[in-house]
Design a protein around this motif. Sequence first.
Motif: not given
Length: 344
Positions: A21-31, A49-61
């Motif tokens: 999820s570190a790859a989506a750092s700041g994504l919500s605000d940027f959108i 969006p809860e998956l974006l709260l921590s860089p230690t979580l992850s998303l399906q590519l």
Amino acid sequence: MIRSSSTQHLTASMCNQGVLSAAASGLSDFIVNKGADVDRVFGISGINPELLLSPTLSLQLPNYCRVLEQAAELSGCDNFGLHYGQQFQPKSLGLIGYIGLCSPTLETALQNMAEYFHLHQKDTLTRMVDLGECWRLDYQIQHGAILTRRQDAELTLGMLMNVIREVLGAHYSPREIHFEHTRPELWQEHSKLFNASVYFDQPFNSIVLLKKDLQHSMPTSDPLLLTVMLDSLRLLNLSMQSQQFSDQVRSHIQLELSEGEPVLEKVAADLGLRSYVLARRLKTEGLNFSALVDQVRCELAEHYIGQKNISISEMALLLGYSEVSALSRAFKRWFGVNPRQLRH
């Protein structure tokens, strides 16, 4: 700072489902800043969006790539990924950023990042190609379900350029920039932001750099921490290889839902499998395809119902139902009430 933060990034790779999820750092605000409805973008893309709260979580590519494409479409910003990539500082990259920052020189930083990038993001090729006086840093997603990935490519090369410019200065000019996708309408912006000649319809997404430019020392080099991190990463790589097959199937189900009812044969084909092989592999995890579809729908429904801007009829379509009545029956089975009752 590097020492205190690196442990959580190492731990993250043990449960990486696709991309950290570190790859989506700041994504919500940027959108939001680009004028799009962030809940709608996440909803269509099947991302909690809860998956974006921590860089230690992850998303399906596939969902990660899709959210970038949806953000570009719904915001009207065709160069969304290009602009989003400009905001990334190396530390925001999480695990892979710290590997680069701890390396002795910029050249070894890029080599280490290329070698271990698969721990940050799965189903992806990263490599350094020797061109004599230059290195070519290649990046390419190689996931069969991801066909549209322009925004991710422009974002990722922008992130990598920020690592390079951390050492060589904000206006450093690489030799060339290459992109797989066709030249977009506002392509002049790419040349301006990368400060280089940009070529489209290329075999890979690439940054071409003079070798002599990469001999500079990394300002935050930490040989001891780098050794510890790399030793740990080699062990963690073994853990990642045991990822449950059902996680891959779930990712494809989420992509199929926006097109209607997910079909076993279609998902199996996307994964390069016969349908009976997919069913058999799910069975080893105590699952079947229909149950997994229902599980994914239930989890997404729980998220969508809290998004007041998504209507009940739109929610039905997002979950692959052709009629609201089918959604209502599912809600009663999952939650004991219909969608409107739960929302109120």
